[in-house]
Design an enzyme around this catalytic site. Structure first.
Site, mmCIF file in Angstrom:
data_model
loop_
_atom_site.group_PDB
_atom_site.id
_atom_site.type_symbol
_atom_site.label_atom_id
_atom_site.label_comp_id
_atom_site.label_asym_id
_atom_site.label_seq_id
_atom_site.Cartn_x
_atom_site.Cartn_y
_atom_site.Cartn_z
ATOM 1 N N VAL A 13 100.287 8.545 37.018
ATOM 2 C CA VAL A 13 99.471 7.355 36.779
ATOM 3 C C VAL A 13 98.072 7.710 36.286
ATOM 4 O O VAL A 13 97.399 6.883 35.674
ATOM 5 C CB VAL A 13 99.363 6.489 38.062
ATOM 6 C CG1 VAL A 13 98.413 7.121 39.075
ATOM 7 C CG2 VAL A 13 98.915 5.055 37.729
ATOM 8 N N SER A 14 97.635 8.952 36.506
ATOM 9 C CA SER A 14 96.250 9.334 36.223
ATOM 10 C C SER A 14 96.077 9.910 34.819
ATOM 11 O O SER A 14 96.619 10.976 34.524
ATOM 12 C CB SER A 14 95.778 10.371 37.248
ATOM 13 O OG SER A 14 94.540 10.928 36.846
#
Length: 233
Positions: A13-14
């Site tokens: 997600v990062s």
């Protein structure tokens, strides 16, 4: 002396974990370094440390998330990392299921974890595809493993294993490990140089400090793939 070692804790997600992963995975700077990628659950780290998501931090007119969207594109351009201007569908999505699949790959085929991360990161941030459920990973990884390989590794083995107590507990354990190392967000690096001295770093913008601690030489080239090092003061 032993080769320097570097552990990078990641969650798909990062975007900044993606930037760090891409540089570690492709730059010749780290060719003499033993690099280990460890899937963790960023949501668990944020909850444990009571860290607020960037989109919740606002001033009068804008939020921190908007600034970070610009910042990721700046760094991506400097380091020639494939990154679309838009954001992936549903961002920021809950990644618990895909992180469990990555944990399964780390158990079954650790030699393929880097390639798997690269494929998922590229699909998410360069192609803006939804990647956060196991069924979405099958077509994304088809190019990497081949259709039969994808069915074997993901459907028959990795995805099935990802729902097991073994994988669920291991992902929690690795997330706790990152917390024990001091992590409050990602990317989180644990860098051990050839003398055995260990230091931890947070954020893509600290990758040059990681490099210096490991005793690795920053590139002097001004090529498109390495030019971003000049911005690392």
């Amino acid at each position: 002396m032993a080769n320097p070692k570097l552990v990078l804790y990641v969650d798909v997600v990062s975007p900044f974990a993606y930037l760090s992963f891409h540089v570690l995975n492709t730059s010749l700077v780290f060719k003499e370094c033993e690099v280990t990628y460890v899937p963790v659950f960023l949501g668990g780290i944020m909850k444990a440390t009571e860290n607020r998501p960037p989109i919740e931090i606002k001033n009068i007119t804008k939020d921190k998330g908007e600034w970070l969207r610009k910042e990721r594109l700046r760094w991506a351009k400097l380091f020639n990392v494939p990154m679309a201007e838009g954001i992936p569908p549903g961002f920021p999505a809950n990644t618990i299921k895909v992180q469990r699949v990555l944990t399964s790959v780390a158990i079954l085929h650790p030699e393929r974890l880097g390639d798997t991360l690269a494929a998922i990161y590229h699909a998410s941030f360069a192609e803006l595809k939804e990647v956060h459920t196991p069924d979405r990973l099958v077509p994304i990884l088809a190019k990497l493993f081949g259709e039969e390989g994808t069915k074997e590794i993901l459907i028959k083995v990795a995805i099935k294993l990802s729902t097991s107590d073994e994988v669920k507990k291991l992902l929690i354990a690795k997330t706790d490990e990152a917390l024990a190392e001091g992590s409050f967000g990602l990317p989180w690096y644990v860098a051990t140089n050839s003398k055995g001295d260990k230091e931890c770093y947070w954020g893509f913008d600290h990758i040059a400090q990681v490099t210096d601690h490991l005793g690795l030489a920053r590139p002097k080239s001004s090529s498109a793939s390495e030019g971003g090092w000049r911005a690392m003061l």
